[in-house]
Motif scaffolding. Structure first.
Motif, PDB file in Angstrom:
ATOM      1  N   SER A 136       0.853  -1.189   0.000  1.00  0.00           N
ATOM      2  CA  SER A 136       0.000   0.000   0.000  1.00  0.00           C
ATOM      3  C   SER A 136       0.885   1.234   0.000  1.00  0.00           C
ATOM      4  O   SER A 136       1.971   1.233   0.609  1.00  0.00           O
ATOM      5  CB  SER A 136      -0.911   0.025   1.241  1.00  0.00           C
ATOM      6  OG  SER A 136      -1.859  -1.007   1.176  1.00  0.00           O
ATOM      7  N   ASP A 187      -3.674   0.436  -3.005  1.00  0.00           N
ATOM      8  CA  ASP A 187      -2.959  -0.837  -2.973  1.00  0.00           C
ATOM      9  C   ASP A 187      -2.333  -1.096  -4.337  1.00  0.00           C
ATOM     10  O   ASP A 187      -2.813  -0.597  -5.366  1.00  0.00           O
ATOM     11  CB  ASP A 187      -3.901  -1.997  -2.645  1.00  0.00           C
ATOM     12  CG  ASP A 187      -4.359  -1.954  -1.205  1.00  0.00           C
ATOM     13  OD1 ASP A 187      -3.792  -1.165  -0.429  1.00  0.00           O
ATOM     14  OD2 ASP A 187      -5.290  -2.715  -0.863  1.00  0.00           O
ATOM     15  N   VAL A 222      -8.542   2.704   0.278  1.00  0.00           N
ATOM     16  CA  VAL A 222      -7.879   1.993  -0.806  1.00  0.00           C
ATOM     17  C   VAL A 222      -8.839   1.872  -1.970  1.00  0.00           C
ATOM     18  O   VAL A 222      -9.998   1.523  -1.803  1.00  0.00           O
ATOM     19  CB  VAL A 222      -7.430   0.588  -0.346  1.00  0.00           C
ATOM     20  CG1 VAL A 222      -6.875  -0.192  -1.523  1.00  0.00           C
ATOM     21  CG2 VAL A 222      -6.392   0.707   0.750  1.00  0.00           C
TER      22      VAL A 222
END
Length: 292
Positions: A149, A161, A280
């Protein structure tokens, strides 16, 4: 010399130029293949340096190569001379000498001198790598099982990510086991502080062409710095045995001019849902900087 022996010698002589040419082609292929920011088949040299750190590492590597080659040649010559000079037919009555003061001083002092010669540039390089200079931006790297990440705290605090692209999904030109779905976009000619940690087990983030690797340790924040000298794609991998998918944690860095990087960050802030820098979004590949 018999006719059979003459023919055998003649065949060996004719084969020598072919073998020499094959060796030259092999060496040339290995050297030229090294000029890419990823491993190449039959590569025989380091990847070309892409940062000031790796420039210095190459110089240190070349110094060590000269030293170890000189030592190897000297020891080989000494061994061959010893085999010839002290063969049984020349020394029917061997010497019973057990000490030689001058020789013992030399073979103690010379290795110490060699180690001093190696130590000086080694310590300089260690200091240069370890001390983070004033930087213009920060990239945070977090290792997970088994992906990375990335966070950009200085450019909107967005994160994403980066997972390895499976072999069946690779596009033309994308290297197997090294391509990620989301690229780490960084500006060239910019000193970048890299903060590295992990969320589960110990990982290690590194890019050979930039001359560094740093462990990603849970509960600990390690730092290093990079300065990419020219645009391009640069690849690395996890370098710590972190589990059964350890070999499938690649690093894909795209270095671009500063103007293109700033345009990319503006687009990325819209694409990646930022929630305190922890959100993410998987579809980072769709974030494309404007073409110039």
């Amino acid at each position: 010399m018999s006719e059979g022996k003459k023919e055998a010698v003649s065949m060996r002589m004719r084969a020598l130029p072919v073998l020499a040419m094959a060796l030259v082609m092999l060496l040339a292929g290995g050297i030229f293949a090294a000029y890419g920011a990823q491993p190449e088949p039959w590569q025989m040299n380091l990847q070309p340096p892409a940062s000031p750190v790796d420039d210095r590492m190459h110089a240190f590597h070349n110094l060590l190569l000269v030293i170890i080659t000189a030592i190897s040649v000297f020891v080989l010559a000494l061994l061959l001379y010893t085999c010839w000079r002290f063969a049984e037919k020349r020394n029917e009555i061997p010497s019973r000498r057990s000490h030689h003061t001058v020789l013992e001083i030399v073979w103690t002092a010379v290795p110490v001198l060699i180690l001093v010669i190696i130590a000086i540039p080694s310590f300089r390089l260690l200091y240069y790598v370890d001390v983070v200079p004033p930087t213009e931006m920060t990239l945070k790297v977090v290792g997970h099982q088994w992906y990375w990440s990335y966070e950009y705290p200085d450019h909107g605090n967005f994160s994403f990510d980066a997972n390895m692209v499976q072999e069946g999904d690779l596009q033309p030109g994308q290297p197997r086991l090294l391509q990620t779905d989301n690229l780490v976009v960084l500006p060239v000619e910019t000193s970048i502080k890299v903060q590295i940690t992990a969320a589960d087990v110990i990982h290690s983030w590194g890019v050979p062409s930039m001359g560094f690797t740093r462990d990603a340790v849970p509960g600990r924040l390690n730092e290093t710095w990079i300065r990419i000298e020219k645009p391009g794609m640069y690849y690395g991998q996890c370098r710590e045995l972190c589990g059964d998918l350890h070999a499938f944690m690649p690093v894909s860095i795209k270095a671009v001019p500063k103007e293109e990087f700033l345009a990319w960050t503006e687009a990325a802030k819209q694409q990646f849902a930022s929630a305190g820098g922890n959100a993410v979004v998987a579809d980072a590949a769709s974030v494309v900087a404007p073409q110039h």
